[in-house]
Design a protein around this motif. Structure first.
Motif, PDB file in Angstrom:
ATOM      1  N   SER A  48      -0.012  23.619   3.038  1.00 18.51           N
ATOM      2  CA  SER A  48       1.371  23.143   3.037  1.00 18.51           C
ATOM      3  C   SER A  48       1.728  22.535   4.387  1.00 18.51           C
ATOM      4  O   SER A  48       1.209  22.936   5.426  1.00 18.51           O
ATOM      5  N   GLY A  49       2.637  21.557   4.347  1.00 22.74           N
ATOM      6  CA  GLY A  49       3.101  20.940   5.581  1.00 22.74           C
ATOM      7  C   GLY A  49       3.716  19.581   5.315  1.00 22.74           C
ATOM      8  O   GLY A  49       3.846  19.146   4.163  1.00 22.74           O
ATOM      9  N   GLU A  50       4.110  18.909   6.390  1.00 26.34           N
ATOM     10  CA  GLU A  50       4.668  17.566   6.292  1.00 26.34           C
ATOM     11  C   GLU A  50       3.534  16.550   6.316  1.00 26.34           C
ATOM     12  O   GLU A  50       2.642  16.634   7.172  1.00 26.34           O
ATOM     13  N   TYR A  51       3.580  15.603   5.383  1.00 28.27           N
ATOM     14  CA  TYR A  51       2.551  14.574   5.282  1.00 28.27           C
ATOM     15  C   TYR A  51       3.212  13.225   5.030  1.00 28.27           C
ATOM     16  O   TYR A  51       4.028  13.094   4.125  1.00 28.27           O
ATOM     17  N   ALA A  52       2.818  12.240   5.809  1.00 29.13           N
ATOM     18  CA  ALA A  52       3.340  10.876   5.659  1.00 29.13           C
ATOM     19  C   ALA A  52       2.627  10.221   4.480  1.00 29.13           C
ATOM     20  O   ALA A  52       1.706   9.431   4.640  1.00 29.13           O
ATOM     21  N   LEU A  53       3.059  10.553   3.276  1.00 26.51           N
ATOM     22  CA  LEU A  53       2.397  10.067   2.067  1.00 26.51           C
ATOM     23  C   LEU A  53       2.667   8.597   1.802  1.00 26.51           C
ATOM     24  O   LEU A  53       1.806   7.885   1.289  1.00 26.51           O
ATOM     25  N   PHE A  54       3.863   8.135   2.128  1.00 24.65           N
ATOM     26  CA  PHE A  54       4.258   6.755   1.870  1.00 24.65           C
ATOM     27  C   PHE A  54       4.788   6.145   3.152  1.00 24.65           C
ATOM     28  O   PHE A  54       5.656   6.714   3.809  1.00 24.65           O
ATOM     29  N   VAL A  55       4.246   4.978   3.511  1.00 22.76           N
ATOM     30  CA  VAL A  55       4.604   4.324   4.768  1.00 22.76           C
ATOM     31  C   VAL A  55       4.891   2.848   4.521  1.00 22.76           C
ATOM     32  O   VAL A  55       4.573   2.305   3.465  1.00 22.76           O
ATOM     33  N   CYS A  56       5.468   2.223   5.504  1.00 26.41           N
ATOM     34  CA  CYS A  56       5.691   0.769   5.473  1.00 26.41           C
ATOM     35  C   CYS A  56       4.323   0.077   5.532  1.00 26.41           C
ATOM     36  O   CYS A  56       3.318   0.688   5.890  1.00 26.41           O
ATOM     37  N   GLY A  57       4.292  -1.189   5.215  1.00 27.97           N
ATOM     38  CA  GLY A  57       3.057  -1.948   5.302  1.00 27.97           C
ATOM     39  C   GLY A  57       2.437  -1.952   6.689  1.00 27.97           C
ATOM     40  O   GLY A  57       1.236  -2.123   6.830  1.00 27.97           O
ATOM     41  N   CYS A  58       3.248  -1.710   7.713  1.00 32.99           N
ATOM     42  CA  CYS A  58       2.715  -1.664   9.075  1.00 32.99           C
ATOM     43  C   CYS A  58       2.124  -0.292   9.401  1.00 32.99           C
ATOM     44  O   CYS A  58       1.507  -0.114  10.438  1.00 32.99           O
ATOM     45  N   GLY A  59       2.320   0.686   8.500  1.00 35.68           N
ATOM     46  CA  GLY A  59       1.745   2.010   8.713  1.00 35.68           C
ATOM     47  C   GLY A  59       2.708   3.030   9.283  1.00 35.68           C
ATOM     48  O   GLY A  59       2.336   4.164   9.539  1.00 35.68           O
ATOM     49  N   ILE A  60       3.968   2.642   9.489  1.00 34.65           N
ATOM     50  CA  ILE A  60       4.945   3.543  10.093  1.00 34.65           C
ATOM     51  C   ILE A  60       5.986   3.929   9.043  1.00 34.65           C
ATOM     52  O   ILE A  60       6.551   3.070   8.367  1.00 34.65           O
TER      53      ILE A  60
END
Length: 128
Positions: A48-60
């Motif tokens: 469990s934890g925070e995950y950047a699953l969806f990002v902008c096309g630039c990766g941020i």
């Protein structure tokens, strides 16, 4: 339980090749303006934890309007995605099925194109 399907394609833009991965949950394409961050998927099924699953096309994340990182809760038999932005959503997946679906995506990518060729394709979520 929610179901997930990944679809991918390589696009040619101004002489460069880009990998795009679309995510469909319950047959609905979610967050079409964001890019699936494939690098977070493996870790997100382990603990469990925070995950950047969806990002902008630039990766941020923030550039794509995600100012609160999704929280993934890994249970014994399920995995929950608590998504806050760009819209609040809760998805609950069967743990073994989600692991199998992620593995299938990765194998499909490698069967489609050898690993050496993928090195010449831009993947926007590389910042993570």
């Amino acid at each position: 339980m929610d179901s997930i399907v990944f679809d991918y394609q390589v696009e040619q833009i101004e002489g460069e090749r880009y990998l795009n991965i679309d995510t469909y949950i319950n047959m609905e394409r979610i967050f079409p303006k964001l890019t699936l961050n494939i690098f977070c998927l493996d870790n997100s099924v382990k603990k469990s934890g925070e995950y950047a699953l969806f990002v902008c096309g630039c990766g941020i994340e923030a550039c794509g309007g995600v100012h609160k990182t999704p929280f993934v809760k890994v249970n014994e038999t399920t995995i929950e995605w608590h998504i806050f932005q760009p819209e609040q959503r809760l998805f609950i997946f069967d743990k073994q099925t989600l692991i199998k679906d992620i593995r299938h995506l990765k194998l499909s990518l490698l069967n489609h194109t050898p690993k050496e060729v993928w090195k010449k394709v831009n993947y926007t979520a590389l910042n993570y």
